[in-house]
Motif scaffolding. Structure first.
Motif: not given
Length: 244
Positions: A127-144
């Motif tokens: 990748m010429e411009n790689p992803r150095v970091s990731t954030i995965f945030a949770y928006l909803e999963c209340d009853d899953c």
């Protein structure tokens, strides 16, 4: 309500009091409690609702491929917006007050029953411009049920206190993929660094969105690039070739 929220955020980004917990230093993984407020999660879901399309994957350099056996979620790229801008600023402040120009457009992802994203990296070699970091945030999963963010290669130990954020029990996700799985708790997020300091990808961040067995899961993808992000470049997640 949302109109007033937009007005308020346009005047000044609110201070979001979140707590951080270092889960791993190699790879660097940080769990963030209350990264998003309840109102922010509701707003992002409202903003994304009319924008969902089938989530793409990339195989090597073939971008925007679609393979439901690998990734069956729906994705919505968020438009420019005062609330989105404040979350972008929060993200880059968290990472040392870096420029928001390094961020890709934020993406909301939706997982229904049986939807998943099989193990993959957020980087791939060359990748010429790689992803150095990731954030995965949770928006909803209340009853899953299900839907954890699973890191199959993780082999370390952790104190029992982590069990409020991690699947410690012998459940289907852990049996299927192994490693460690973070529970999808509304407002919380997982940060990880994709690359070693020399710029090569870290194998320890091989991860999956496990199948949802009940309910729906909504998450927020936040990717930071090494340099300024550009529209239309190699932005899709990579799927490891079975021969690698």
């Amino acid at each position: 309500m949302f109109n007033q929220m937009r007005t308020d955020y346009e005047v000044q980004c609110p201070v979001q009091k979140y707590q951080t917990h270092i889960f791993s230093t190699d790879p660097l993984m940080i769990y963030i409690e209350d990264y998003l407020s309840y109102e922010e999660t509701r707003y992002l879901l409202h903003l994304a609702d009319p924008l969902f399309i089938q989530s793409p994957v990339s195989k090597g350099y073939r971008l925007n491929e679609y393979d439901l056996s690998i990734r069956s979620s729906k994705s919505a790229v968020l438009p420019n917006d005062p609330i989105v801008a404040c979350i972008e600023k929060r993200t880059m402040d968290f990472q040392g007050y870096q420029s928001v120009n390094r961020l890709e457009d934020l993406q909301v992802v939706k997982y229904g029953i049986s939807d998943q994203f099989r193990p993959h990296f957020d980087w791939f070699g060359g990748m010429e411009n790689p992803r150095v970091s990731t954030i995965f945030a949770y928006l909803e999963c209340d009853d899953c049920v299900g839907g954890s963010t699973q890191f199959p290669h993780y082999r370390g130990a952790f104190p029992a206190n982590w069990c409020k954020f991690i699947n410690c029990e012998d459940n289907e996700d852990n049996r299927a993929a192994g490693g460690v799985g973070f529970k999808p708790i509304r407002g919380n997020a997982v940060f990880w660094r994709n690359l070693y300091e020399n710029g090569t990808g870290h194998p320890g961040v091989w991860h999956a969105g496990m199948p949802v067995h009940q309910g729906r899961k909504f998450g927020l993808n936040i990717f930071t690039r090494m340099q300024n992000a550009y529209v239309g470049d190699d932005t899709s997640s990579s799927v490891e070739d079975s021969s690698a």
